[in-house]
Design an enzyme around this catalytic site. Structure first.
Site, PDB file in Angstrom:
ATOM      1  N   SER A   1      -2.019  28.051   5.610  1.00 28.98           N
ATOM      2  CA  SER A   1      -1.596  26.763   6.759  1.00 28.98           C
ATOM      3  C   SER A   1      -0.649  25.939   6.228  1.00 28.98           C
ATOM      4  O   SER A   1      -0.545  26.024   4.976  1.00 28.98           O
ATOM      5  CB  SER A   1      -2.832  26.096   7.129  1.00 28.98           C
ATOM      6  OG  SER A   1      -2.233  24.833   7.837  1.00 28.98           O
TER       7      SER A   1
ATOM      8  N   TYR B   1      -9.869  19.975   4.196  1.00 29.65           N
ATOM      9  CA  TYR B   1      -9.001  21.096   4.764  1.00 29.65           C
ATOM     10  C   TYR B   1      -7.795  21.453   4.052  1.00 29.65           C
ATOM     11  O   TYR B   1      -7.628  22.418   3.587  1.00 29.65           O
ATOM     12  CB  TYR B   1      -8.584  20.841   6.308  1.00 29.65           C
ATOM     13  CG  TYR B   1      -7.946  21.846   6.873  1.00 29.65           C
ATOM     14  CD1 TYR B   1      -9.021  22.927   7.269  1.00 29.65           C
ATOM     15  CD2 TYR B   1      -6.763  21.834   7.324  1.00 29.65           C
ATOM     16  CE1 TYR B   1      -8.286  24.199   7.953  1.00 29.65           C
ATOM     17  CE2 TYR B   1      -6.042  23.021   7.995  1.00 29.65           C
ATOM     18  CZ  TYR B   1      -6.891  23.946   8.269  1.00 29.65           C
ATOM     19  OH  TYR B   1      -6.288  25.015   9.066  1.00 29.65           O
TER      20      TYR B   1
END
Length: 233
Positions: free
Chosen positions: A138, A151
């Site tokens: 990501s 995250y």
């Protein structure tokens, strides 16, 4: 890499990015295995893909034994494994003082340790077949943000892990890439895709990117790819 008779395995393949990649690979003529935690969800995704060359496998990537069993099942079905795409992931967001131990562990165990488990379970197949390993990271793996400590940590880890694995595995003619998408239309974090998502990257766009990677000259290795929507909403 010629795609003829190639076998691919995609974790988290029941929806979103994983399903988009699976659809692109099926359309390109590959034999494809997809996994998810619940077999019923994987079987539904298989039916939606509409191909006899799809294998549905139940596996929780946070459990290494599951990934070992998944790879064994794929090899038993298709005879080998050439391409592995570690896509399974979860996201839990909030300020660090409110981030629970359970949410932290869920992200690290799935997003980071799960990526390791998938490669560890499949690496001998990849070495034997001069295959390709792709992790879906990501832009959160390079851009930190408030409320994203867990995250961010997991995705920064995926990027570092995959880049180091690339250096280890290139000696066996195994290609390794990490793809770092920005905003994608998906079911991630319980989101329900809708018309307002039209500006985002679509799962089929990432599917096409994977097919393009597989079709590149063997001498070319894009080891890390950042991909963003052309415009913001």
């Amino acid at each position: 890499m010629s795609l003829e008779n190639k076998v691919a395995y995609i974790t988290g393949g029941t929806k979103g990015i994983g399903f988009g990649i699976a659809k692109a690979l099926v359309d390109a003529g590959l034999k494809v295995a997809i996994s998810g935690r619940k077999l019923a969800d994987v079987e539904k995704a298989k039916a939606d893909l509409g191909s006899e060359n799809v294998l549905a496998v139940a596996s929780n990537v946070a459990n290494y034994a599951d990934e070992e069993a998944a790879v064994a099942e794929i090899v038993a079905k298709f005879g080998k494994l050439d391409i592995v795409i570690a896509n399974a992931g979860v996201g839990k967001f909030g300020p660090i003082d409110q981030l629970s131990l359970e949410d932290w562990n869920a992200m690290i165990d799935t997003n980071l340790t799960g990526v390791f488990h998938t490669l560890k379970a499949s690496v001998e197949q990849l070495k034997a077949n001069k295959g390709y390993y792709i992790s879906i990271a990501s832009l959160a793996g390079t851009n930190f943000f408030a409320g994203g400590a867990g995250y961010n940590a997991s995705k920064f880890g995926v990027v570092g892990f995959t880049q180091a694995a690339m250096l280890d595995l290139r000696e066996y003619d195994v290609k390794t890439t990490t793809i770092m998408p920005g905003s994608v239309t998906s079911h991630f974090n319980d989101h329900q895709p809708n018309d307002a998502d039209g500006w985002k990257i679509q799962p089929e766009d990432l599917g096409q990117m994977v097919v393009d990677l597989l079709n590149l000259n063997p001498n070319v290795l894009p080891s890390k790819i950042e991909v963003r929507p052309t415009k913001t909403k």
